[in-house]
Design an enzyme around this catalytic site. Structure first.
Site, PDB file in Angstrom:
ATOM      1  CE  LYS A  13      -4.189  -1.695   2.333  1.00  0.00           C
ATOM      2  NZ  LYS A  13      -5.088  -1.488   3.487  1.00  0.00           N
ATOM      3  CD  GLU A  41     -11.036  -3.548  18.841  1.00  0.00           C
ATOM      4  OE1 GLU A  41     -11.977  -4.368  18.831  1.00  0.00           O
ATOM      5  OE2 GLU A  41     -10.644  -2.980  19.878  1.00  0.00           O
ATOM      6  CG  ASP A  76     -10.866  -0.754   6.078  1.00  0.00           C
ATOM      7  OD1 ASP A  76      -9.921  -1.551   6.226  1.00  0.00           O
ATOM      8  OD2 ASP A  76     -12.039  -1.070   6.300  1.00  0.00           O
TER       9      ASP A  76
END
Length: 203
Positions: A13, A41, A76
């Site tokens: 990435k 998290e 994400d």
């Protein structure tokens, strides 16, 4: 020079993002470069939420360490397969159980699509990118690319589900594309193109 902090430890990435954002006059660094070792998290229910959660957590750490004049960029991303009701979705990286086990994830996906005909194997890669600066300003953009899941992997480039993701306009899987080709059409590239348009207020 403003520091652009990439909130990821994924080398693939980082490489893609650096190449696409190289046109900007930014000091692009990673968490490793800043000796930040943290596993945020990502407990959101969407790609957008997870990207913001990660970016916000890293921004808080930077502020606590006395950094200023920075931008945190977090993404994400994952794969959604129509036939599977959007699986693996936000669980793409840990679909088979262990985070980042690409081979196991691909095997599980192929098993779930066993004997499913090509016309029902449509899928899309999704990338949500969150950007937060030291003043608390934030933006989220999203990129998507459509494809088909093959019944066997092809190609040795890329990562994740790239060997199974067939991109019809190029007649290749993402793992068969050169970095230059992929960076023109990928979900991350499309999100970063949108981000470029929004970045002027941050840089």
């Amino acid at each position: 020079m403003k520091k652009l902090v990439l909130a990821t430890n994924n080398k693939n990435k980082v490489k893609e993002i650096k190449e696409i954002l190289s046109v900007f006059n930014l000091n692009i660094v990673t968490l490793k470069d800043l000796n930040i070792d943290v596993d945020v998290e990502e407990n959101g229910t969407s790609f957008d939420e997870n990207a913001l959660i990660k970016a916000s957590a890293i921004a808080d750490i930077l502020i606590s360490k006395g950094y200023n004049d920075f931008i945190v960029l977090s993404d994400d991303s994952g794969l959604e397969v129509d036939y599977l009701g959007g699986e693996p979705g936000i669980y793409s990286a840990r679909y088979a159980g262990n985070h980042g086990d690409d081979e196991a994830n691909n095997i599980k996906l192929l098993d779930k699509l066993k004997n499913v005909p090509k016309e029902k194997r449509k899928a899309k890669f999704i990338c949500s990118i969150a950007m937060i600066n030291n003043l608390g300003g934030n933006k989220v953009v999203k990129g998507e690319v459509q494809g088909i899941i093959l019944d066997e992997p092809l190609g040795s480039s890329g990562f994740g589900y790239d060997p199974l993701f067939y991109y019809e306009p190029f007649n290749k899987t993402f793992a068969q594309l050169s970095p230059e080709e992929k960076n023109k059409v990928s979900h991350r590239a499309k999100a970063l193109i949108k981000l470029k348009e929004e970045m002027t207020s941050f840089v």
